[in-house]
Scaffold this motif. Sequence first.
Motif, PDB file in Angstrom:
ATOM      1  N   LEU A 147     134.949   5.762  80.548  1.00 57.17           N
ATOM      2  CA  LEU A 147     135.238   6.962  79.756  1.00 57.17           C
ATOM      3  C   LEU A 147     136.621   6.821  79.161  1.00 57.17           C
ATOM      4  N   LEU A 155     132.045   9.454  71.995  1.00 51.53           N
ATOM      5  CA  LEU A 155     131.229   9.368  73.218  1.00 51.53           C
ATOM      6  C   LEU A 155     130.372  10.624  73.411  1.00 51.53           C
ATOM      7  N   GLY A 157     131.452  13.587  74.470  1.00 50.40           N
ATOM      8  CA  GLY A 157     131.910  14.412  75.597  1.00 50.40           C
ATOM      9  C   GLY A 157     132.436  13.546  76.711  1.00 50.40           C
ATOM     10  N   TYR A 158     132.872  14.206  77.773  1.00 50.90           N
ATOM     11  CA  TYR A 158     133.435  13.486  78.928  1.00 50.90           C
ATOM     12  C   TYR A 158     132.297  13.147  79.889  1.00 50.90           C
ATOM     13  N   ARG A 159     131.605  12.046  79.606  1.00 49.82           N
ATOM     14  CA  ARG A 159     130.404  11.676  80.355  1.00 49.82           C
ATOM     15  C   ARG A 159     130.639  10.432  81.205  1.00 49.82           C
ATOM     16  N   VAL A 160     129.879  10.347  82.298  1.00 52.06           N
ATOM     17  CA  VAL A 160     129.889   9.127  83.116  1.00 52.06           C
ATOM     18  C   VAL A 160     129.355   7.978  82.258  1.00 52.06           C
ATOM     19  N   GLN A 161     130.015   6.826  82.323  1.00 53.07           N
ATOM     20  CA  GLN A 161     129.617   5.658  81.522  1.00 53.07           C
ATOM     21  C   GLN A 161     128.821   4.704  82.412  1.00 53.07           C
ATOM     22  N   ARG A 162     127.565   4.430  82.022  1.00 49.65           N
ATOM     23  CA  ARG A 162     126.640   3.731  82.931  1.00 49.65           C
ATOM     24  C   ARG A 162     126.147   2.376  82.412  1.00 49.65           C
ATOM     25  N   CYS A 186     135.361   7.207  85.214  1.00 50.35           N
ATOM     26  CA  CYS A 186     134.005   7.789  85.228  1.00 50.35           C
ATOM     27  C   CYS A 186     132.931   6.719  85.113  1.00 50.35           C
ATOM     28  N   PRO A 231     137.483  18.039  87.042  1.00 50.78           N
ATOM     29  CA  PRO A 231     136.328  17.152  87.240  1.00 50.78           C
ATOM     30  C   PRO A 231     136.002  16.922  88.713  1.00 50.78           C
TER      31      PRO A 231
END
Length: 268
Positions: A147, A155, A157-162, A186, A231
Amino acid sequence: MADSQQKKRMTVPVFSGMKGSGQKITMLTAYDYAMAQLVDEAGVEGILVGDSMSMVVQGHENTLPVTMDEMIYHAEMVGRAVQHALVVVDMPFPSYHLGAAKAIENAGRILKETRCQAVKLEGGAAQADTIAAMVAAGIPVMAHVGLRPQSVHQLGGYRVQRDEAALLHDARAAAEAGAFGVVLECVPSAIAKSITEKISIPTIGIGAGPDCDGQVLVLHDVLGLTCNYVPRFVKAYADLKTEITGAARSFRDEVRDGQFPAPEHGYE
Ligand code: KIV
């Protein structure tokens, strides 16, 4: 000699060399002289003058508005305070997106004007050429993948990066370009663990699980000072928001009641 006077100054090679040493690396943010002094005294290895300042100090909704001059102004205060930790300063958006020469000029200003020792920029593979040019100019660079808050709009938004392949590619590219460390933000714990095992430089996690080489958090979150959204990856070790509001309320009440100032607070 006092304990604090005996500690040596953390350097970039020592910081990098902590990978695999068995001791986790700890980093916290700081944005001013008083807080930086206290955090340094606590014995963390690194202090980050983060562009999170844009949100937690300046009250903006994201990290995009903070400027180079504002980062330098705050980094100067931190640079004056810190005697032991390695101080890393975030390069604000878009101070390193306009070519390597401009990035070196901006990072050079940070090193020349603030007494801080290193810079951080967001990106891995996309910034590899810039990182390599900065490192060739003698500027220690920490990368930041996963993130990337400066890319919040891209991106979504503030999302988990997988995306494990992309994350590993970015972290590797940063290491190969000469970065001395990389923040993983993240990222699922298992992916962060795997990246940590595969690259040669320390990974500093934030929301990336326990297996990174180190951890970083925003000081305001750690102190329980954050008024807005906090968070899931944050742990507050104090509740200063309540303490500060309580102290201000007590002052207000005592002045209104005539309890303060008392005779001992005045002069004959
Ligand atoms: O700006 C910042 O505080 C950061 C940390 C969250 C790693 O980049």
